[in-house]
Design an enzyme around this catalytic site. Structure first.
Site, PDB file in Angstrom:
ATOM      1  N   ASN A 132       0.716  -1.247  -0.066  1.00  0.00           N
ATOM      2  CA  ASN A 132      -0.137   0.132  -0.022  1.00  0.00           C
ATOM      3  C   ASN A 132       0.921   1.262  -0.076  1.00  0.00           C
ATOM      4  O   ASN A 132       1.135   1.742   1.095  1.00  0.00           O
ATOM      5  CB  ASN A 132      -0.777   0.135   1.257  1.00  0.00           C
ATOM      6  N   PHE A 133       1.187   1.654  -1.166  1.00  0.00           N
ATOM      7  CA  PHE A 133       2.017   2.938  -1.354  1.00  0.00           C
ATOM      8  C   PHE A 133       1.076   4.179  -1.741  1.00  0.00           C
ATOM      9  O   PHE A 133       1.587   4.994  -2.399  1.00  0.00           O
ATOM     10  CB  PHE A 133       2.912   2.843  -2.637  1.00  0.00           C
ATOM     11  N   CYS A 135      -2.161   5.247   0.256  1.00  0.00           N
ATOM     12  CA  CYS A 135      -3.171   5.835   1.436  1.00  0.00           C
ATOM     13  C   CYS A 135      -2.613   7.461   1.379  1.00  0.00           C
ATOM     14  O   CYS A 135      -1.497   7.582   1.670  1.00  0.00           O
ATOM     15  CB  CYS A 135      -3.166   5.248   2.404  1.00  0.00           C
ATOM     16  N   CYS A 433     -29.029  15.896 -24.934  1.00  0.00           N
ATOM     17  CA  CYS A 433     -30.281  15.574 -25.049  1.00  0.00           C
ATOM     18  C   CYS A 433     -30.780  14.468 -24.401  1.00  0.00           C
ATOM     19  O   CYS A 433     -30.154  13.330 -24.070  1.00  0.00           O
ATOM     20  CB  CYS A 433     -30.317  14.870 -26.875  1.00  0.00           C
TER      21      CYS A 433
END
Lengths: 466, 436
Positions: A132-133, A135, A433
């Site tokens: 986890n680099f 957070c 549209c």
């Protein structure tokens, strides 16, 4: 039905749908329930030295009455002891041997600490490791998470430490909070990563309470920047995944993350080269049960397209993304309004006048409309005409019935026309549209051979300056 | 001051709101459904041309006060109109959602949401910046046309006096609207808001002899007097046990009528007849019939009003004409259309139990009273005006509302009043003040 089985960086997967490391993968009981619902894998909520969370910790952006277009959180990694997480991983793997469990890890940036964490996670039975680099909040202040992911040298160094001892595939999870995501992707590859996952959440403040002036989420009168995710971030994630997958120096097996909530989103990420997809916000919104349609819908689409496996279409869209200078300058389209579908809201008219190139008019003219017609009633003139008209309540018997519109749904006077000689083909009208297929873009043969900006400047001998 | 009123609890309980207020969440969701059409058909369909997408989008952003102000700019009686307008044939009837086979936006209920919020918070109708002018205008009649005219004149800086002959101001908004559509107090709340703009309201009847004095005192006079007496039945025995529909509605709304006979026959099939029939049901009648001398395809009531009456248990007796009333029994003759296309009375007779007979067969114009003003032109009992300015054939008089159009909706009266006010200020040489 098409097979969704796949192999990701050497890991066998029954399907490409993984839960991302987040609250939905907080504990073994949750992960087992998710597997029962059909998820092929789970990236365990990041394990490290347990932290203390604050409350509240989520906030969201609603749009036009819809809840949670975007979600933001300031929750940190797991608040449970490492031993308990690891014991539960072991239990899950014992009960669900065919399902993928990836341990997401985040520890102090010291070689020996990482070595020990990697060994323990693998001993517990995890099929791979995700570093986890990414957070962006809280942990980065402690020199972890995106504090590592934003510095290529750190990312490479820690990846190398992990690879020194890892026996299972190592995924590096990338942060989007960086100018060019490929820089860290290249560093991770240099460091020996087996795969990548992207994107982590994007730094954000979702909004500010206009009564208390406190940004959300409110923690006792104060707030902090948090990580943004959910449907709103998908276009950003899609671009980042594509740019990494199109870069020879970065490309590795990719587990894509970012606003994925349906099989359509998943198919799009697979088309730009993803191997698996990770889901979080959609599960936080609707629960694990959403995976049923993700599996069913993707298989159905693959059958319709004649794809027997994920590899048959993985990355097919990659060659179609290019630089602007390679686009054909001689390709011309113009808007066409299907008068029989038009409901007369005239949103295309005002969007074209105020937001684009003044090519859609409400002043209908008789005769051919494909010539250059210079009778443009400006929008405010139309409004003034309405405001000065006299209306009365229609009362049966007293007033004649409303004029029939023939085979048109709206009165002809409210159906706008496109001046095709002026239309630049920008496409805005067809986007605003509200009626499907009412405004379509038609190719206009210009008689010129395709030519790109690069080709044109080369031919003219212009040296590009930037 | 013409607004002091205490509602009767029994009536309030018997006439709960037909269309309750939207909750904030529901209003938000509904407001977001609006496409925000350009030069929106709903705005064109509204006689007062309320900029509907503009006020709806303000609800969607949480700018409720701004939303109400946008509405009030076009229609000063927006609270009443939100409740009593036949939106099904006006704004909502023209919503483009119909063309995509979806329910139209609930414009009426969103408007009510904005206006309830506005009055609930005690906000004031914004008054435009302009000089106070030494000009005086009298508005005869205290109903929607006069009130709208008076408010618009105040916005131009003109001094206005409204003359109203009844105890409470507001006209049909106060006395003539079914209680489950709009309560008396809600009408009076708007009257007060208009008073607070500086409009003087006098509870005083204008007699034939007053016109000369008024012409001396005021620079212009607006006639917003509505219609006169309801048409009478004119059948043998037709006096005892007969109560006209507007008296019935005004009576129960003010708490003076709390019950009605066991059997009721309402004569006529317009929207007022429906209101009277439903009210009779709610006041305790077991059997309520609407007696109409033609078939359902020719009734002048709106379709949704007819459906509502059916739900309330009102029965319809088509092709019948009352010919005599005797001791609680209404004798009706069958009617038919002959070959020449005329309505004829046939041989067949039907007896209908009716302790109370309620004629709702239209109102007569106030032609006699109005004709005392010399120089005003009439046609079919209505004052002839220039539609865009409300100007009559007499330079000092302007007119609008039912006395001009023969009886239409509240919103038509408001639009007439507003146009006449602009006609008056133009005629008096007042420069128009630019506004939203």
């Amino acid at each position: 039905m098409a097979s969704l089985k796949t192999t990701f960086a050497g890991i066998e997967c029954i399907n490409p749908f993984w839960l991302a490391s987040a609250p939905p993968t907080n504990c073994g009981e949750q992960v087992m329930r998710a597997f029962d619902a059909g998820w092929g894998g789970a990236v365990w909520k990041t394990i490290g030295e347990p932290i203390t969370n604050v409350s509240s910790r989520y906030s969201s952006v609603d749009w036009a009455g819809q809840r949670m277009m975007g979600l933001n959180n300031i929750e940190l990694i797991s608040d449970r002891p490492i031993e308990i997480n690891l014991a539960e991983i072991a239990e899950v793997k014992r009960r669900y041997p065919k399902h993928v469990v990836i341990a997401s890890l985040m520890v102090e940036s010291r070689r020996d600490v990482w070595h020990e964490m990697v060994k323990r996670a693998e001993d517990a039975g995890s099929d791979g490791l995700e570093l986890n680099f990414g957070c962006p909040h809280g942990m980065s202040e402690r020199g972890m998470g995106s504090a590592v992911g934003q510095v290529p040298e750190y990312a490479q160094m820690i990846t190398e430490w992990v690879k020194e001892v890892a026996r299972t595939p190592v995924l590096v999870k990338l942060t989007p909070n960086i100018t060019d995501i490929r820089v860290v992707a290249r560093a991770a590859k240099q460091g020996g990563a087996d795969a990548l996952s992207a994107i982590n959440t994007i730094n954000s403040i979702t909004g500010i309470d206009l009564d208390t002036f406190t940004p959300r989420p409110n923690v006792d009168g104060k707030s902090s920047h948090g990580g943004y995710c959910g449907p709103a971030v998908k276009p950003i994630a899609l671009n980042m995944v594509q740019s990494v997958m199109a870069d020879p120096a970065s490309v590795l097996p990719m587990s894509a993350i970012g606003g994925i909530g349906t099989w359509r989103d998943a198919a799009e990420f697979l088309l730009v080269g993803a191997g698996t997809v990770q889901v979080c916000t959609a599960v936080m919104h609707y629960g694990y049960r959403i995976v049923e349609d993700m599996i069913d819908g993707l298989s159905q689409w693959m059958d319709e397209k004649g794809f027997a496996s994920l590899d048959d279409f993985r990355g097919l869209s990659l060659p179609r993304v290019t630089e602007w200078k390679h686009l054909n300058l001689n390709y011309k389209i113009v808007a066409q309004i299907d008068e029989s579908l038009c409901i007369g809201c005239d949103l295309c008219h005002i969007a074209c006048w105020d937001g684009a190139h003044q090519c859609i008019h409400t002043d209908r003219v008789t005769g051919p409309v494909d010539g250059h017609v210079e009778v443009h009633r400006k929008p405010m003139e139309a409004v003034h005409a309405t405001m000065s008209s006299i209306a009365v309540t229609r009362i049966p018997k007293m007033d004649p019935p409303a004029v029939s519109h023939g085979h048109y749904k709206a009165p002809l006077a409210r159906i706008p026309r496109v001046d095709e000689t002026e239309c630049v083909g920008c496409n805005l009208c067809s986007l605003v549209c509200p009626v499907e297929d009412c405004i379509t873009m038609k190719e206009v043969p210009g008689g010129l051979a395709p030519e790109t900006w690069e080709e044109r400047t080369a031919k003219l001998g212009i040296v590009e300056q930037c | 001051m013409g607004t002091a009123f205490t509602p009767h609890a029994g009536i309030t309980a018997r006439f709960p709101e037909l269309k309750p207020a939207l909750t904030p969440q529901a209003a938000m969701v509904e407001a977001n459904r609006c496409l925000n059409c350009f030069d929106a058909p709903c705005t064109a369909a509204c006689p007062t041309h309320i900029d509907v997408p503009r006020f709806i989008k303000k609800i969607a952003t949480g700018n409720i006060a701004g939303s109400a102000r946008s509405i009030l700019e076009a229609n000063v009686l927006a609270g009443s109109c939100a409740r009593v307008c036949p939106v099904e044939v006006l704004c909502e009837g023209s919503c483009v959602m119909h063309h995509r086979a979806e329910k139209p936006i609930m414009i009426g209920r969103l408007q009510r949401y904005a206006m309830d919020n506005f009055y609930g918070r005690g906000l004031q109708i914004p008054v435009r910046e302009r000089p106070e002018l030494p000009l005086r205008v009298a508005c005869i009649g205290g109903g929607p046309a006069s009130l709208a005219c008076a408010a618009e004149l105040r916005q131009a800086g003109v001094q206005v006096t409204v003359f109203d002959k009844r105890d409470l101001a507001g006209g049909l908004n106060t006395y003539g609207v079914a209680e489950y559509k709009q309560r008396v107090s809600e009408s009076l709340r708007e009257v007060e808001a208009i008073q607070s703009m500086g409009v003087e309201i006098l509870q005083r009847e204008i007699g034939l002899e007053d016109f000369e004095a008024l012409e001396q005192e005021f620079d212009a006079i607006f006639l917003g007097v509505g219609l006169g007496e309801m048409h009478r039945l004119r059948i043998p025995g037709g006096e005892a046990g007969v109560m006209d529909a507007l008296d019935l509605i005004a009576g129960y709304k003010t708490g003076e009528i709390l019950s009605i006979g066991r059997t009721v026959a309402v004569i006529g099939c317009g929207n007022t007849a429906i209101d009277a029939a439903v009210a009779s049901k709610r006041l305790g009648a077991d059997e309520v019939h609407i007696v109409y001398r033609r078939g359902p395809e020719e009734m002048s009531a709106f379709g949704f009003e007819y459906e509502h009456a059916l739900q309330e248990g009102v029965k319809f007796l088509w092709w019948r004409q009352p010919i005599a009333l005797e001791a609680g029994t209404l004798l009706c003759a069958a009617t038919a259309i002959n070959e020449a296309g005329e309505l004829v009375v046939g041989e067949m007779r039907t007896e209908l139990a009716a302790e109370v007979v309620v004629p709702a067969i239209g109102q007569s114009p106030l032609a006699e009273w109005l004709s005392s003003v010399k120089g005003i032109q009439f046609a079919k009992g209505r004052v002839v005006v220039d539609r865009a300015t409300g100007a009559t054939s007499h330079a000092k008089y302007f007119a609008g509302g039912d006395c001009v159009n023969g009886g239409r909706e509240v919103v038509d009266a408001v639009a007439d009043g507003k146009r006449a006010a602009r006609g008056i200020t133009a005629a008096l040489g007042v420069m128009e003040v630019a506004h939203g």
